[in-house]
Design a protein around this motif. Structure first.
Motif, short mmCIF file in Angstrom:
data_model
loop_
_atom_site.label_atom_id
_atom_site.label_comp_id
_atom_site.label_asym_id
_atom_site.label_seq_id
_atom_site.Cartn_x
_atom_site.Cartn_y
_atom_site.Cartn_z
N LEU A 1 -8.03 11.06 1.58
CA LEU A 1 -7.74 12.42 1.10
C LEU A 1 -6.23 12.64 0.95
O LEU A 1 -5.75 13.10 -0.10
CB LEU A 1 -8.32 13.45 2.06
N TRP A 2 -5.47 12.29 2.00
CA TRP A 2 -4.04 12.55 1.97
C TRP A 2 -3.30 11.60 1.02
O TRP A 2 -2.25 11.95 0.49
CB TRP A 2 -3.46 12.48 3.38
N ASP B 1 4.60 12.33 -3.76
CA ASP B 1 5.34 12.40 -2.50
C ASP B 1 5.04 11.15 -1.68
O ASP B 1 3.96 11.01 -1.09
CB ASP B 1 4.93 13.66 -1.72
N SER B 2 5.99 10.23 -1.64
CA SER B 2 5.78 8.97 -0.94
C SER B 2 5.66 9.15 0.57
O SER B 2 5.07 8.30 1.26
CB SER B 2 6.92 7.99 -1.25
N TRP C 1 1.72 9.76 0.62
CA TRP C 1 0.80 8.71 0.20
C TRP C 1 1.08 7.35 0.83
O TRP C 1 0.14 6.57 1.05
CB TRP C 1 0.74 8.60 -1.32
N ALA C 2 2.34 7.04 1.15
CA ALA C 2 2.66 5.71 1.68
C ALA C 2 2.00 5.43 3.04
O ALA C 2 1.27 4.44 3.19
CB ALA C 2 4.16 5.52 1.75
N PRO C 3 2.22 6.28 4.07
CA PRO C 3 1.59 5.99 5.36
C PRO C 3 0.07 6.11 5.33
O PRO C 3 -0.63 5.37 6.01
CB PRO C 3 2.19 7.04 6.30
#
Length: 240
Positions: free
Chosen positions: A182-183, A192-193, A196-198
């Motif tokens: 979801l995130w 927004d990294s 989405w990155a973690p």
């Protein structure tokens, strides 16, 4: 016109996604409840990895501090509950842990707490620029989130060596996958990294756990059968 320029999309991004995200985050915190209850009933860990519970505490504290800084009540309430549940899981499993596990848990909580409150003090007191303060504390929270997602795999070597995934949890892995997915989608939408990155990393880690659980299985069903047995049920009734 971009998605953010649409009033309907703005409501979706600013209200709907945070609410749903808070609920899926809460699922992660609730996920170990049944497993911890079984541990308490049987008075043994049964090979369960206790480090994720300590990491849950550290992760919740980090995001609580971050929520105070940015004044986001969705994040604040969810992680306040996560902190309480993490403390409960940690205390309940600590008494059945080996000496080495207890040392690891205590060390993790000590180091994590020192790092988080040091970073929070720097952000709240010494960094005057709000954007820089948010960025600094946000990095700390993101790193701890990634550590929380990956903590179940701290027993990866033992899982592969013993060909048993008893240290992993179906519930926690599934909840982590749902929340991360979801995130990740939300972060990609906002480009927004930090989001989405973690969480993309969380998807990978959750999938690895689910594959290992599918291949090697765990001991949750075995413990469930034990709890359902007359002997353990009598023990539970007596304690109640």
């Amino acid at each position: 016109m971009s998605c953010q320029d649409s009033p309907l999309c703005k409501v979706f991004l600013d209200q709907v996604v945070p609410v749903v995200g808070s609920l899926t985050s809460l699922l992660i915190y609730i996920a170990p409840w049944k497993e911890v209850s079984l541990i308490i009933a049987l008075r043994e860990l049964g090979g369960v990895n206790v480090l994720p519970y300590a990491m849950m505490v550290c992760n919740s504290i980090a995001w609580l501090m971050y929520s105070f800084l940015i004044r986001n009540y969705f994040v604040m309430v969810t992680n306040l509950m996560g902190y309480g549940l993490g403390i409960y899981y940690t205390l309940q499993t600590y008494r059945f842990s080996t000496s080495a596990q207890q040392v690891s848990v205590a060390r993790l909580l000590l180091v994590g707490t020192v790092v988080i409150f040091s970073a929070s003090g720097i952000s709240f007191v010494f960094i005057s620029d709000p954007v820089s303060a948010k960025l600094f504390l946000g990095w700390v929270a993101v790193i701890l989130l990634a550590a929380f997602y990956s903590s179940p795999l701290s027993t990866l070597y033992a899982v592969l060596q013993e060909r048993s995934a008893k240290s992993l949890s179906w519930n926690l892995a599934a909840a982590s996958l749902l929340n991360s997915a979801l995130w990740t989608c939300y972060g990609v939408t906002l480009d927004d990294s930090f989001i989405w990155a973690p969480n993309g990393f969380g998807i990978v880690v959750a999938l690895v756990q689910l594959v290992l659980l599918y291949l090697y299985g765990g001991s949750v069903l075995e413990r469930q059968r034990l709890v359902s047995s007359p002997r353990v049920c009598e023990t539970i009734d007596e304690e109640a």
